[in-house]
Write an enzyme that holds these catalytic residues in place. Structure first.
Site, PDB file in Angstrom:
ATOM      1  N   SER A 209       0.843  -1.202   0.000  1.00  0.00           N
ATOM      2  CA  SER A 209       0.000   0.000   0.000  1.00  0.00           C
ATOM      3  C   SER A 209       0.877   1.251   0.000  1.00  0.00           C
ATOM      4  O   SER A 209       2.068   1.184  -0.322  1.00  0.00           O
ATOM      5  CB  SER A 209      -0.926  -0.031   1.217  1.00  0.00           C
ATOM      6  OG  SER A 209      -1.921   0.960   1.089  1.00  0.00           O
ATOM      7  N   ASN A 210       0.316   2.373   0.355  1.00  0.00           N
ATOM      8  CA  ASN A 210       1.086   3.621   0.415  1.00  0.00           C
ATOM      9  C   ASN A 210       0.522   4.510   1.525  1.00  0.00           C
ATOM     10  O   ASN A 210      -0.427   4.124   2.212  1.00  0.00           O
ATOM     11  CB  ASN A 210       1.052   4.335  -0.946  1.00  0.00           C
ATOM     12  CG  ASN A 210      -0.378   4.585  -1.398  1.00  0.00           C
ATOM     13  OD1 ASN A 210      -1.100   5.349  -0.768  1.00  0.00           O
ATOM     14  ND2 ASN A 210      -0.798   3.927  -2.469  1.00  0.00           N
ATOM     15  N   HIS A 211       1.098   5.689   1.689  1.00  0.00           N
ATOM     16  CA  HIS A 211       0.754   6.530   2.850  1.00  0.00           C
ATOM     17  C   HIS A 211      -0.475   7.413   2.674  1.00  0.00           C
ATOM     18  O   HIS A 211      -0.752   8.258   3.515  1.00  0.00           O
ATOM     19  CB  HIS A 211       1.946   7.443   3.199  1.00  0.00           C
ATOM     20  CG  HIS A 211       3.146   6.686   3.674  1.00  0.00           C
ATOM     21  ND1 HIS A 211       3.135   5.950   4.820  1.00  0.00           N
ATOM     22  CD2 HIS A 211       4.382   6.558   3.138  1.00  0.00           C
ATOM     23  CE1 HIS A 211       4.312   5.389   4.993  1.00  0.00           C
ATOM     24  NE2 HIS A 211       5.089   5.733   3.981  1.00  0.00           N
TER      25      HIS A 211
END
Ligand code: CTP
Length: 404
Positions: A209-211
């Site tokens: 995923s990412n932030h």
């Protein structure tokens, strides 16, 4: 034009200008409006409930509890009843509470429950009015879509001459008429907005995923809804419960987890959307094989084969119909404008909103952002660093302009 059958919830707060409000109520009633009054306790030092009740032909509300039997003055019912809420005069204190969601009295609770337009008429001493916190709070109210009737310049109760006077009845009534008759910028439009990250499963316990937090997308959804749009909000996993921040706004939230689910939801709603803003940070790659069992620790190194996900926005660009507006986001760390322009062209967008991770306070996690909007016709608009709600309003205004 008169105000026949318009329902006005009038909030009066503790400013000396409250003494002018009985006359305003008389005028609103003459124009055919139905008026209900909520007074803060401080306001009752300047005007009396019997006067306001007699002129408005309705009870005056000040407390959450109506009488000794514990009957409740329902702030939600009052808010839903109103076609507009006018807070006049609005003190610096009330403006601060409304700007910051500090709902410790009936008026603020009603205003925060409202889906109708809110008009705020600040009135106070000049120095209080120009105090930076007051000005910041007024800017916040504007960013929420509330209307501000600027105070007038003149002699104030303190004897000081400056801005801070509550405008004359006629000016206030003109504003109400304008707010109640002007169609909002996006009334009748369906706006599809995506937000947040996607999670691409590796196995039942892990994912890529990412932030992204979804904050920018949430601000955009609210802003478009404030401006009359029906919003479809397709989001990946985010920490907020969208419905808890959307109040009574016309926003349908659809939860997705991975890029495939987001793609399906977006494709379903795109056809009937006038505008689509892809603010989600969709993963570009996902594991080729998702293990159905937890992958156990083995050798010192491990390899994960990744395959490209569907580029949702690229496909939308290919299927875009005449009259549809397509907006993408680009998060870059280098050659920012060049990369953003290349995405704008490749994905056949009408506008791209560029975020650079090199700008402090901009991008993921922050409540602030700084963006450059680049349009298909080459027009570029760079915003300063500001609250994401204000950035959302800038983006909305730019989209409005390119659709004219
Ligand atoms: N986007 C999308 N589907 C993907 C990847 C991105 O719809 N699989 C959208 C994003 O929502 C954003 C725009 O495309 O509006 C640009 O995303 P970004 O990640 O900045 O660019 P990419 O095209 O993925 O290219 P790169 O990651 O190489 O910069």
């Amino acid at each position: 034009m008169n105000l026949s059958e318009k329902k006005i919830l009038l909030g009066i707060t503790g400013s000396i200008a409250a003494y002018k409000i009985p006359m305003l109520i008389r005028e609103l009633k003459k124009q055919g409006a139905d008026v209900k009054v909520i007074c803060t306790h401080d306001a009752l030092n300047f005007v009396t409930a019997p006067t306001l009740s007699t002129l408005s032909c309705n009870p005056v509300y000040s407390d959450f509890i109506k009488n000794v039997n514990g009957e409740w003055a329902n702030h939600v019912d009052l808010a839903l009843w109103a076609d507009t809420i006018l807070i006049a005069p609005a003190t610096a204190n009330t403006i601060a509470k409304l700007a910051n969601g500090q709902s410790d009295n009936l008026l603020i609770a009603a205003a925060m429950s409202a889906s109708c337009p809110i008009i705020v008429a600040p009135a106070m001493d000049h120095d209080m009015y120009i105090y930076p916190a007051t000005q910041n709070n007024i800017a916040k109210l504007k960013s929420y879509g509330h209307y501000i009737i600027n105070p007038e310049h003149g002699e104030l109760a303190s004897g000081i001459i400056g801005e801070g006077r509550l405008p004359e009845e006629r000016t206030i009534i003109n504003h109400i008429q304008q707010v109640l008759t002007t169609p909002k910028k996006f009334t009748g439009n369906t706006v599809l907005i995506t937000a947040g990250p996607t999670q691409e499963a590796i196995d039942p316990v892990r994912y890529i995923s990412n932030h992204s937090t979804g904050k920018m997308g949430i601000s955009l959804a609210k802003e478009f809804a404030f401006h009359g749009a029906k919003v479809i909000f397709v989001h990946g996993p985010i920490f907020m419960q969208p419905n808890s921040v959307f109040g009574g706004l016309d926003i349908e939230a659809i939860e997705t987890v991975d890029g495939e689910q987001m793609d399906k939801a977006v494709s379903k709603f795109f056809k009937s959307s006038d505008i689509c803003i892809m603010a989600a940070a969709v993963a570009d790659y996902k594991p080729n094989i998702v293990s159905i069992k937890k992958i156990k620790k083995g050798s010192d190194t491990a390899k994960l084969e990744l395959v490209k996900t569907t580029d949702i926005l690229y496909n939308l660009g290919k299927n875009k119909k005449k009259g549809q507006t397509l907006v993408g986001f680009a998060l870059e760390t280098d050659h920012e404008e060049k990369n953003a322009i290349s995405k704008l062209q490749k994905k056949d967008l009408d506008m791209i909103v560029l975020n650079s991770l090199n700008n402090k306070g901009a991008g993921f996690k922050y409540n602030t952002n700084q963006v450059t909007m680049i349009c298909k016709n080459g027009e570029k608009l760079k915003t300063p660093l500001k609250n994401k709600n204000e950035i959302a309003l800038d983006i909305l205004n730019q989209i409005y302009k390119i659709r004219l």
